[in-house]
Design a protein around this motif. Structure first.
Motif, PDB file in Angstrom:
ATOM      1  N   LEU A   8      -6.266   5.167   5.050  1.00  0.00           N
ATOM      2  CA  LEU A   8      -5.406   3.992   5.153  1.00  0.00           C
ATOM      3  C   LEU A   8      -6.214   2.704   5.297  1.00  0.00           C
ATOM      4  O   LEU A   8      -5.810   1.640   4.813  1.00  0.00           O
ATOM      5  N   LYS A   9      -7.372   2.779   5.944  1.00  0.00           N
ATOM      6  CA  LYS A   9      -8.222   1.594   6.153  1.00  0.00           C
ATOM      7  C   LYS A   9      -8.773   1.059   4.834  1.00  0.00           C
ATOM      8  O   LYS A   9      -9.267  -0.071   4.781  1.00  0.00           O
ATOM      9  N   HIS A  10      -8.705   1.875   3.781  1.00  0.00           N
ATOM     10  CA  HIS A  10      -9.281   1.486   2.491  1.00  0.00           C
ATOM     11  C   HIS A  10      -8.193   1.108   1.479  1.00  0.00           C
ATOM     12  O   HIS A  10      -8.477   0.983   0.294  1.00  0.00           O
ATOM     13  N   CYS A  11      -6.953   0.940   1.952  1.00  0.00           N
ATOM     14  CA  CYS A  11      -5.827   0.640   1.069  1.00  0.00           C
ATOM     15  C   CYS A  11      -5.485  -0.844   1.071  1.00  0.00           C
ATOM     16  O   CYS A  11      -5.543  -1.506   2.123  1.00  0.00           O
ATOM     17  N   HIS A  12      -5.118  -1.354  -0.108  1.00  0.00           N
ATOM     18  CA  HIS A  12      -4.726  -2.751  -0.263  1.00  0.00           C
ATOM     19  C   HIS A  12      -3.580  -2.834  -1.269  1.00  0.00           C
ATOM     20  O   HIS A  12      -3.424  -1.944  -2.114  1.00  0.00           O
ATOM     21  N   PRO A  13      -2.799  -3.892  -1.220  1.00  0.00           N
ATOM     22  CA  PRO A  13      -1.719  -4.059  -2.208  1.00  0.00           C
ATOM     23  C   PRO A  13      -2.275  -4.460  -3.576  1.00  0.00           C
ATOM     24  O   PRO A  13      -3.459  -4.781  -3.715  1.00  0.00           O
ATOM     25  N   ILE A  38       0.834  -1.197   0.000  1.00  0.00           N
ATOM     26  CA  ILE A  38       0.000   0.000   0.000  1.00  0.00           C
ATOM     27  C   ILE A  38       0.872   1.253   0.000  1.00  0.00           C
ATOM     28  O   ILE A  38       1.979   1.277   0.527  1.00  0.00           O
ATOM     29  N   ARG A  39       0.368   2.299  -0.670  1.00  0.00           N
ATOM     30  CA  ARG A  39       0.992   3.621  -0.690  1.00  0.00           C
ATOM     31  C   ARG A  39       2.462   3.572  -1.110  1.00  0.00           C
ATOM     32  O   ARG A  39       3.323   4.237  -0.516  1.00  0.00           O
ATOM     33  N   LEU A  91       4.022   1.358 -11.483  1.00  0.00           N
ATOM     34  CA  LEU A  91       2.670   1.335 -10.914  1.00  0.00           C
ATOM     35  C   LEU A  91       2.715   1.814  -9.473  1.00  0.00           C
ATOM     36  O   LEU A  91       3.591   1.414  -8.707  1.00  0.00           O
ATOM     37  N   SER A  92       1.767   2.663  -9.119  1.00  0.00           N
ATOM     38  CA  SER A  92       1.617   3.142  -7.743  1.00  0.00           C
ATOM     39  C   SER A  92       0.298   2.646  -7.166  1.00  0.00           C
ATOM     40  O   SER A  92      -0.729   2.669  -7.846  1.00  0.00           O
ATOM     41  N   ARG A 104       0.188  -8.513 -16.062  1.00  0.00           N
ATOM     42  CA  ARG A 104      -1.126  -8.661 -15.424  1.00  0.00           C
ATOM     43  C   ARG A 104      -1.116  -7.911 -14.097  1.00  0.00           C
ATOM     44  O   ARG A 104      -0.245  -8.158 -13.247  1.00  0.00           O
ATOM     45  N   ILE A 105      -2.044  -6.999 -13.918  1.00  0.00           N
ATOM     46  CA  ILE A 105      -2.243  -6.283 -12.647  1.00  0.00           C
ATOM     47  C   ILE A 105      -3.486  -6.866 -12.000  1.00  0.00           C
ATOM     48  O   ILE A 105      -4.543  -6.955 -12.641  1.00  0.00           O
ATOM     49  N   GLU A 106      -3.376  -7.239 -10.723  1.00  0.00           N
ATOM     50  CA  GLU A 106      -4.425  -8.038 -10.104  1.00  0.00           C
ATOM     51  C   GLU A 106      -4.773  -7.511  -8.708  1.00  0.00           C
ATOM     52  O   GLU A 106      -3.891  -7.068  -7.960  1.00  0.00           O
ATOM     53  N   SER A 107      -6.044  -7.552  -8.392  1.00  0.00           N
ATOM     54  CA  SER A 107      -6.524  -7.159  -7.074  1.00  0.00           C
ATOM     55  C   SER A 107      -6.062  -8.158  -6.019  1.00  0.00           C
ATOM     56  O   SER A 107      -6.118  -9.372  -6.232  1.00  0.00           O
ATOM     57  N   VAL A 108      -5.598  -7.640  -4.877  1.00  0.00           N
ATOM     58  CA  VAL A 108      -5.137  -8.473  -3.770  1.00  0.00           C
ATOM     59  C   VAL A 108      -5.785  -7.975  -2.477  1.00  0.00           C
ATOM     60  O   VAL A 108      -5.720  -6.787  -2.177  1.00  0.00           O
TER      61      VAL A 108
END
Length: 292
Positions: A246-251, A45-46, A222-223, A60-64
């Motif tokens: 910050l509570k809404h951030c993920h890798p 994150i960040r 990528l950021s 490939r960019i993927e949600s984690v």
């Protein structure tokens, strides 16, 4: 005020089989081909990271773990003056990118750097405003202007730090594709952002992802946006604190694949623009410096 919709055709068009009408069969074949994982990493994150993608490879960019927006930059690995041109891509493609759309490069090259070959959100009800090209990266300068304090983990800063090991600087960071970002124009024509719809893998459901095929040797960066899923406001009277954001951030996960050579039959890396006046003359006669 009610927003008016328009039915006019696209201004920028090519003939069938032209540069704006790529051979979809080739990209479908590449997307479905046997592939070998050659690199994999997770961007915390960040933060940000830059990496190389050889021509003919897939990224490939993927949600984690949870929904997260990512800000993406692309450069010609061998000549970073040639880089992703978001404004021209908006004109040649659309205001939000999806499968078969291409990342166009700056002048004088003007060629596709990469082509999107898979988008798990292509059938989302709001697909027309996902993977946003209208906006750009958040940055510490506008944050200081709007919020009155310094913050060093905006996407511009993350991308700047990410490209330094490759010899690039803040001046090389450019307008982005906002991967997984839900954004558009409201009824007043103002730019808005809403909650990111990307989701991680769950049960038999694979993670939401965006895949693109490298048309030339690329450097990508990528950021992971400090606003996370953008479900809370970053500025204004309703702005959440950076701690609340910050509570809404993920890798985000990044994977690079080599594809079977047979899948590349019929494909070749695109040449630079054919315009012959691109040596700085543009149809003008050269003149000694200082003469009008």
């Amino acid at each position: 005020m009610r927003q008016k919709t328009y039915s006019q055709p696209a201004a920028y068009q090519s003939l069938p089989g032209g540069p704006l009408d790529p051979d979809r069969a080739i990209y479908d074949r590449v997307a479905a081909a046997e592939r070998e994982l050659v690199e994999e990493f997770e961007i915390p994150i960040r933060s940000g990271r830059a990496w190389e993608i050889p021509a003919g490879h897939i990224a490939r960019i993927e949600s984690v773990e949870g929904p997260q927006v990512g800000d993406l930059n692309l450069w010609n690995r061998h000549n970073p003056r040639e880089r992703f041109w978001a404004a021209r891509t908006r004109q040649l493609q659309r205001s939000s990118m999806t499968t078969y759309d291409r990342f166009w490069s700056t002048l004088p090259a003007l060629r596709p750097l990469a082509t999107i070959i898979a988008d798990s959100l292509a059938d989302h009800p709001d697909a027309m405003v996902i993977h946003d090209l209208l906006g750009t990266r958040c940055d510490p300068y506008v944050n200081r202007m709007l919020a009155g304090y310094d913050f060093d983990y905006h996407c511009h800063s993350n991308l700047t730090r990410a490209v330094q090991p490759f010899g690039l600087t803040e001046f090389d960071v450019h307008d982005v594709l906002n991967v997984f970002q839900f954004a558009g124009l409201n009824a007043n024509g103002e730019y808005f952002m809403d909650t990111c719809p990307a989701r991680p893998a769950q049960g038999d459901r694979e993670a939401d992802h965006l895949e693109f095929f490298a048309e030339i040797d690329l450097l990508a960066a990528l950021s992971t946006c400090p606003g996370g899923d953008l479900s809370v406001h970053m500025w204004g009277q309703e702005a959440a604190s950076t701690e609340e954001q910050l509570k809404h951030c993920h890798p985000l996960s990044v994977k690079v694949y080599r594809v079977d050579e047979t899948a590349l039959e019929g494909w070749s890396s695109p040449p630079v623009a054919a315009y012959q006046g691109a040596a700085g003359l543009h149809g003008l006669k050269p003149q000694p410096f200082g003469e009008g």
